[in-house]
Each structure stands twice: as structure tokens, then as C-alpha cells.
Scaffold this active site. Structure first.
Site, PDB file in Angstrom:
ATOM      1  N   CYS A 119     -15.223  68.525  -7.246  1.00  0.00           N
ATOM      2  CA  CYS A 119     -15.379  69.067  -5.899  1.00  0.00           C
ATOM      3  C   CYS A 119     -16.840  68.913  -5.522  1.00  0.00           C
ATOM      4  O   CYS A 119     -17.701  69.622  -6.033  1.00  0.00           O
ATOM      5  CB  CYS A 119     -14.969  70.538  -5.846  1.00  0.00           C
ATOM      6  SG  CYS A 119     -15.244  71.309  -4.232  1.00  0.00           S
TER       7      CYS A 119
ATOM      8  N   GLU B  59     -11.998  64.807  -0.615  1.00  0.00           N
ATOM      9  CA  GLU B  59     -12.041  63.872  -1.727  1.00  0.00           C
ATOM     10  C   GLU B  59     -11.794  62.472  -1.195  1.00  0.00           C
ATOM     11  O   GLU B  59     -11.141  62.292  -0.174  1.00  0.00           O
ATOM     12  CB  GLU B  59     -11.006  64.245  -2.790  1.00  0.00           C
ATOM     13  CG  GLU B  59     -11.244  63.586  -4.135  1.00  0.00           C
ATOM     14  CD  GLU B  59     -12.658  63.785  -4.654  1.00  0.00           C
ATOM     15  OE1 GLU B  59     -13.490  62.868  -4.452  1.00  0.00           O
ATOM     16  OE2 GLU B  59     -12.933  64.843  -5.246  1.00  0.00           O
TER      17      GLU B  59
END
Length: 271
Positions: free
Chosen positions: A2, A114
Site C-alpha cells: 500500500c 494499486e
């Protein structure tokens, strides 16, 4: 992993969701649709109030810096690389194990970004080898629109170059715990794109469901084996993902337009 996420909820909303007892208006952060390492972020933690007679843990909404600096570190350099801790090894890594045992937090988000890369490039990343540039960004969030409660750790670091009374003498920093990405189908997925989170990236932030919030935040729980039992993936079928503009790849871009769902990817991928 992340490395970028969105956090648009205000402190009033977060206080209600997490049953916060204490937060300071001066620590209010503006909505951030492109949170990047070293930025200040909101976190939820249970800790006794400073200088209070009653030393019971109080649930607080605090402002911390994203990128953990271990208490034993000589300098804060490298914090930007300490944004994620792996769930599989967090209990044994020197940089994280003390915080894991005593200083756990929740880092609230709308969802995280992402970037989808080709299959060969993802294989290289899994092996720990350098990969080529990122491609199409996707936004991943709870399918029901609820808060994404990321499991986190926080730590205190003392800047010995400053006197005790200096407002920057103490740093409080945090890190997001990540786990293996889900391989099961998304609750809601793009018509033309990845079918599971593992198709996007091999890692994902560990999302804590509400039934685990109290146990995770409880500073009285210090048994490592007991705590490791909380590092389980959430139930399957809770997440959705959709493609967003490549504008999010530039950290200088920030605004709700970054969350707008695209009809299809802007960049070519294996999908």
C-alpha cells in the site's frame, strides 16, 4: 503493498464510526485523495491520555506521519521506505515487533490505489526483483462504501538534536500492515479487467472488520501468538476495484476527480 490511498472522511465522521472519545480540532486534516508516504494521516488508537489521573486507555483520533521510524533509529531517514509491514513477519522484524506488541492502530481510508502491471512484471516483484514502470491504476475499496480500516502500527521517536520543550522533539509515525492479496473473485469488478485483487497486485492492506477493532486496539493485549491470530484476512467478497485516471500516479494531483471510475483502462495491460 500500500503506497497510496484516499482518505476523505472528516474527524466527526471517523469519531462516530470508531466511537472515538478524544480528538483535537487542531489535528484536523483536509480530505486527501492522494495520500503518499511521509504525509500526515489520521489514525485511531487506544492509549491513556497524557498527564491524566485516570490511566485507562482512551480511544483517540490522532494525526501521525506515515512512514514508521523505529524508536532506536539514530535518524528519521528511511521513513518513506517503512510504510508497510508484512503480516507474516511483523512480530519478528526489529523495526516492527515492539510496536506490534504494544502500539497498534487503525488507519482509516476510503480505499487504496494499486497499479496493474504485466504478468511477468508481477512475477519479478513477487521474487523481490526490480520491476518496470507501473501501468494502469485501480482504486480498491469496500463494496458497501464503508470505511477501509487498515491495520497499522505506530511508534515514538525522539529527535536528540532538539531540546525537550521543542514541539518537534518527538515524532509519532505509523505503518500499514499488508497481507497476501485475495485470489477469490471481487464482489464488484470491472467488466474488462482483473477478477481478483491478486490479479492487480500480490499484496494488499490488511483490512480489519468491525468485530476485530476493539481487540486490535487494546494495548492490554501483548501476547504475540494471540495478536497474530488477529492478522487474518477479512471474509471473501467484500471488495470492489475499478480503473481510475493515471493522474493519480503524480502525487501532486489531488482531488475527488481521482476517484472517478473509468469505463475502461487508460493504459494497456494483460487484461
Amino acid at each position: 503493498m500500500c503506497g497510496r490511498y484516499a482518505a476523505s472522511r472528516g474527524p466527526e465522521d471517523l469519531a462516530g464510526v470508531f466511537e472515538v472519545e478524544k480528538w483535537e480540532p487542531e489535528e484536523t486534516l483536509a480530505p486527501d485523495y492522494n495520500v503518499a508516504p511521509t504525509k500526515e494521516v489520521h489514525v485511531i488508537l487506544d492509549r491513556p491520555l497524557k498527564d491524566a489521573d485516570d490511566q485507562r486507555p482512551v480511544r483517540q483520533l490522532r494525526k501521525l506521519k506515515w512512514g514508521l521510524v523505529p524508536s532506536w533509529s539514530k535518524t528519521p531517514e528511511g521513513a518513506a521506505r517503512m510504510i508497510n509491514a508484512r503480516a507474516e513477519t511483523v512480530h519478528e522484524k526489529p523495526s516492527y515487533r515492539r510496536a506490534f506488541a504494544a502500539r497498534r492502530c487503525i488507519i482509516p481510508a476510503d480505499g487504496y490505489y494499486e497499479w496493474v502491471t504485466g504478468r511477468d512484471e508481477r512475477d519479478l516483484e513477487v521474487e523481490g526483483k526490480k520491476k518496470r514502470p507501473r501501468k494502469q491504476p485501480y482504486f480498491v475499496l469496500p463494496a458497501d462504501g464503508s470505511v477501509f480500516a487498515m491495520a497499522g502500527l505506530y511508534e515514538f521517536w525522539r529527535d536528540r538534536t532538539l531540546p525537550d520543550e521543542h514541539p518537534l522533539a518527538w515524532w509519532v509515525t505509523c505503518s500499514v500492515i499488508t497481507t497476501e492479496a485475495e485470489k477469490t473473485p471481487l464482489a464488484v469488478g470491472p467488466a474488462d479487467g482483473p477478477r481478483a485483487l491478486a490479479d492487480i497486485h500480490p499484496r494488499m492492506p490488511l483490512m480489519l472488520t468491525p468485530d476485530r477493532w476493539d481487540a486490535w486496539l487494546d494495548p492490554a493485549r501483548t501476547d504475540v501468538d494471540d495478536l497474530r491470530g488477529l492478522l487474518v484476512a477479512p471474509p471473501e467478497g467484500l471488495m470492489r476495484a475499478y480503473p481510475v485516471s493515471t493522474a493519480v500516479s503524480n502525487v501532486r494531483n489531488n482531488g475527488p476527480e481521482l476517484l472517478v471510475e473509468l469505463e475502461g483502462p487508460e493504459e494497456g495491460t494483460l487484461f
